[in-house]
Design a protein around this motif. Structure first.
Motif, PDB file in Angstrom:
ATOM      1  N   LEU A   1     -27.075 -20.553 -26.074  1.00 51.37           N
ATOM      2  CA  LEU A   1     -26.717 -19.134 -26.068  1.00 51.37           C
ATOM      3  C   LEU A   1     -27.762 -18.400 -26.897  1.00 51.37           C
ATOM      4  O   LEU A   1     -27.822 -18.553 -28.117  1.00 51.37           O
ATOM      5  N   CYS A   2     -28.566 -17.596 -26.226  1.00 55.80           N
ATOM      6  CA  CYS A   2     -29.770 -17.052 -26.860  1.00 55.80           C
ATOM      7  C   CYS A   2     -29.749 -15.533 -26.935  1.00 55.80           C
ATOM      8  O   CYS A   2     -28.975 -14.853 -26.257  1.00 55.80           O
ATOM      9  N   ASN A   3     -30.642 -15.031 -27.764  1.00 47.97           N
ATOM     10  CA  ASN A   3     -30.727 -13.600 -28.021  1.00 47.97           C
ATOM     11  C   ASN A   3     -31.497 -12.900 -26.907  1.00 47.97           C
ATOM     12  O   ASN A   3     -32.633 -13.240 -26.601  1.00 47.97           O
ATOM     13  N   GLY A   4     -30.857 -11.886 -26.325  1.00 47.09           N
ATOM     14  CA  GLY A   4     -31.511 -11.085 -25.293  1.00 47.09           C
ATOM     15  C   GLY A   4     -32.291  -9.914 -25.850  1.00 47.09           C
ATOM     16  O   GLY A   4     -32.943  -9.190 -25.099  1.00 47.09           O
ATOM     17  N   GLY A   5     -32.225  -9.699 -27.173  1.00 47.94           N
ATOM     18  CA  GLY A   5     -33.029  -8.668 -27.823  1.00 47.94           C
ATOM     19  C   GLY A   5     -32.318  -7.347 -28.021  1.00 47.94           C
ATOM     20  O   GLY A   5     -32.432  -6.727 -29.073  1.00 47.94           O
ATOM     21  N   LEU A   6     -31.594  -6.867 -27.021  1.00 47.23           N
ATOM     22  CA  LEU A   6     -30.958  -5.560 -27.122  1.00 47.23           C
ATOM     23  C   LEU A   6     -29.781  -5.606 -28.085  1.00 47.23           C
ATOM     24  O   LEU A   6     -29.077  -6.615 -28.177  1.00 47.23           O
ATOM     25  N   MET A   7     -29.587  -4.482 -28.784  1.00 49.02           N
ATOM     26  CA  MET A   7     -28.480  -4.382 -29.737  1.00 49.02           C
ATOM     27  C   MET A   7     -27.846  -3.009 -29.688  1.00 49.02           C
ATOM     28  O   MET A   7     -28.498  -2.021 -29.322  1.00 49.02           O
ATOM     29  N   ALA A   8     -26.594  -2.982 -30.067  1.00 47.08           N
ATOM     30  CA  ALA A   8     -25.891  -1.718 -30.289  1.00 47.08           C
ATOM     31  C   ALA A   8     -25.359  -1.736 -31.711  1.00 47.08           C
ATOM     32  O   ALA A   8     -24.824  -2.756 -32.167  1.00 47.08           O
ATOM     33  N   ILE A   9     -25.535  -0.625 -32.421  1.00 47.18           N
ATOM     34  CA  ILE A   9     -25.152  -0.542 -33.836  1.00 47.18           C
ATOM     35  C   ILE A   9     -24.294   0.699 -34.031  1.00 47.18           C
ATOM     36  O   ILE A   9     -24.590   1.766 -33.456  1.00 47.18           O
TER      37      ILE A   9
ATOM     38  N   GLY B   1     -19.254  -3.418 -35.777  1.00 47.42           N
ATOM     39  CA  GLY B   1     -20.375  -2.767 -36.435  1.00 47.42           C
ATOM     40  C   GLY B   1     -21.686  -3.012 -35.729  1.00 47.42           C
ATOM     41  O   GLY B   1     -22.564  -2.142 -35.678  1.00 47.42           O
ATOM     42  N   VAL B   2     -21.848  -4.223 -35.172  1.00 47.83           N
ATOM     43  CA  VAL B   2     -23.068  -4.610 -34.468  1.00 47.83           C
ATOM     44  C   VAL B   2     -22.680  -5.410 -33.235  1.00 47.83           C
ATOM     45  O   VAL B   2     -21.797  -6.271 -33.295  1.00 47.83           O
ATOM     46  N   VAL B   3     -23.344  -5.126 -32.116  1.00 52.95           N
ATOM     47  CA  VAL B   3     -23.154  -5.899 -30.885  1.00 52.95           C
ATOM     48  C   VAL B   3     -24.523  -6.354 -30.414  1.00 52.95           C
ATOM     49  O   VAL B   3     -25.451  -5.549 -30.302  1.00 52.95           O
ATOM     50  N   ALA B   4     -24.652  -7.650 -30.135  1.00 51.75           N
ATOM     51  CA  ALA B   4     -25.927  -8.200 -29.671  1.00 51.75           C
ATOM     52  C   ALA B   4     -25.778  -8.720 -28.248  1.00 51.75           C
ATOM     53  O   ALA B   4     -24.739  -9.262 -27.875  1.00 51.75           O
ATOM     54  N   MET B   5     -26.833  -8.536 -27.465  1.00 49.90           N
ATOM     55  CA  MET B   5     -26.818  -9.031 -26.094  1.00 49.90           C
ATOM     56  C   MET B   5     -27.296 -10.476 -26.060  1.00 49.90           C
ATOM     57  O   MET B   5     -28.341 -10.813 -26.621  1.00 49.90           O
ATOM     58  N   GLY B   6     -26.529 -11.339 -25.401  1.00 52.60           N
ATOM     59  CA  GLY B   6     -26.888 -12.743 -25.308  1.00 52.60           C
ATOM     60  C   GLY B   6     -26.854 -13.250 -23.883  1.00 52.60           C
ATOM     61  O   GLY B   6     -26.295 -12.610 -22.986  1.00 52.60           O
TER      62      GLY B   6
END
Length: 472
Positions: free
Chosen positions: A180-188, A138-143
């Protein structure tokens, strides 16, 4: 570098890219918005949009700040089909994405959220980010694994799944140890995007609507969440001039590597600066300290010598340019032609085998094949109001220190005598001269020296007498 094919999503899946570009960038200390600052001669938002298009985005929505027609103009210049939305109040990243509600309501299989100030993300990464959506996430986050995680949101994981993203200010002491940190970009997933975004609240240290909260919301609703891990370099954001310079450094490194991998010789790669659109053919040689501005094409086997600056130029195969040459927009250098040191060329076609070896300006001109342009030649193409052309035929020979006053035509095989000012056309195979006749006075120098400095005269009186004696 991983091939994009490794992460290819089904071509039938539509993709809306929402690009957040409303930040003013006050730390840039600039009169223009942050996203309009350039890296490799393209605005940062231009880089992001071009990469998203390459990655398969079928529609684009760009969120800008109020009264930012300059950003809208830049977006639509390169991507006229992009839709522009205004974020009137800056209440957080989720609020910014919801500014593009109309685009989200149109429906798309995938939604990518990108940032206009992260110009280093690759097309392969956007494809990698989308791929799990096609597999049910459902959600993918870039790390990324941060060398120094201070200030970044932390990924709270459970096995391979992402449980939550905790902003630095809201993270516990233990959570701040996570690298392991958040790169900001997301796919929903497109059918979930609006529902998830509308559920985001602002109960946090900054009182903002965080996009990152959709991870926990999605999990609470039973949807799978995933992580796409990328190198830290790709998520490099730009907030000040130092970070802008760092982004330039990184993208230049990529461009140099790509050039050499394609068969280009760079004698000292770290001294060569490319534009995002520079095109170099196989076996091109670029010597140290060369700068490529926008719109340069160099064909196979050409050589660009040191300390040259090129912009809006096409150099044909086998030609040589420089050292210390400046080629301005509209310069077209023919096969095996030579442009030497301290030569400036603008809006001029140089024919095959033609030579402009040194100390010359050619503007608004056409130079025939095998013509020779002597040192110190200039085309006088501007009268303060209009620009005029100079036409020089094949095999013509222009003597040194000549001024060609346009509009003018010099025929095939014609000669221009050195030191001439040419104001009229010269037919094929003719000689054109435009200079005063030489006068020789035998013994004049002896008399001059005797009268110029007689005994007892001071330097000033000698100088005044000298001026009276000179007959020209």
């Amino acid at each position: 570098m991983t091939s994009i094919d490794a992460f290819k999503t089904p071509s039938s899946r539509s993709c809306l890219a929402v690009v957040l570009a409303a930040g003013e960038g006050t730390r840039m200390k600039s009169g223009k918005p942050k996203v309009l600052h350039q890296v490799a001669n393209r605005s940062m938002v231009g880089h992001v949009l071009a990469t998203l298009t390459k990655a398969g985005a079928t529609s684009v929505a760009v969120v800008i700040g109020p009264d930012r027609e300059d950003v809208a103009k830049e977006v639509q210049k390169g991507f006229p089909e992009a839709r522009i939305f205004v974020q009137k109040d800056r209440l957080g990243t989720a609020h910014a994405v919801l500014s593009a509600r109309e685009a989200l309501e149109l429906g798309a299989d995938d939604v990518i959220v990108a940032f206009g100030d992260t110009p280093l993300v690759l097309a392969e990464t956007f494809a990698k980010l989308r791929a799990p959506l096609a597999q049910g996430a459902g959600v993918v986050a870039m790390g990324f694994e941060a060398k120094d995680p201070t200030g970044y949101g932390r990924f709270i994981t459970s096995g391979d799944e992402l449980r939550a993203i905790r902003e630095h200010k809201d993270a516990s002491v233990d959570e701040r140890e996570i690298t392991l940190c958040n790169g900001g970009l997301m796919a929903i997933r497109g059918d979930l995007a609006l529902m998830l975004l509308d559920r985001v609240g602002n109960d946090n240290a900054k009182g903002e609507y965080y996009l990152t909260d959709i991870v926990e919301i999605a999990r609470d609703l039973g949807h799978r969440t995933a992580i796409a891990i990328v190198p830290e370099e790709e998520v490099h954001g730009v907030n000040d001039r130092a970070q802008l310079a760092a982004a330039e450094h990184m993208i230049q490194g990529r461009l140099r590597e790509e050039a050499m991998a394609s068969g280009v010789t760079l004698i000292a790669p770290e001294t060569v600066f490319f534009s995002h659109d520079t095109q170099l053919g196989q076996d091109v040689v670029v010597e140290p300290h060369v700068v490529f501005g926008p719109g340069v094409v160099v064909e196979e086997g050409a050589v660009v010598h040191s300390f040259s600056h090129l912009e809006g130029t096409r150099i044909a195969s086998g030609a040589g340019v420089g050292p210390f040459a400046r080629l301005r927009p509209g310069a077209r250098i023919g096969p095996k032609a030579k442009v030497g040191n301290f030569v400036e060329i603008k809006n001029t076609e140089l024919g095959a085998g033609a030579k402009v070896s040194h100390l010359t300006y050619l503007g608004d001109a056409s130079i025939g094949a095998e013509a020779n342009i002597g040192a110190g030649t200039i085309t006088c193409n501007y009268d303060g109001f209009g620009k005029y052309r100079t036409e020089i035929g094949e095999g013509a020979f222009i003597g040194s220190n000549s001024s060609l006053v346009a509009p003018i035509t010099i025929g095939k095989g014609a000669f221009v005598g050195s030191g001439s000012v040419i104001t009229d056309d010269i037919p094929d195979n003719a000689l054109g001269l435009g200079r005063g006749r030489q006068i020789v006075k035998e013994g004049w120098a002896i008399e001059f020296r005797h009268k110029a400095r007689p005994p007892g005269r001071n330097n000033r009186s000698c100088h005044n007498r000298l001026r009276k004696l000179i007959p020209f």
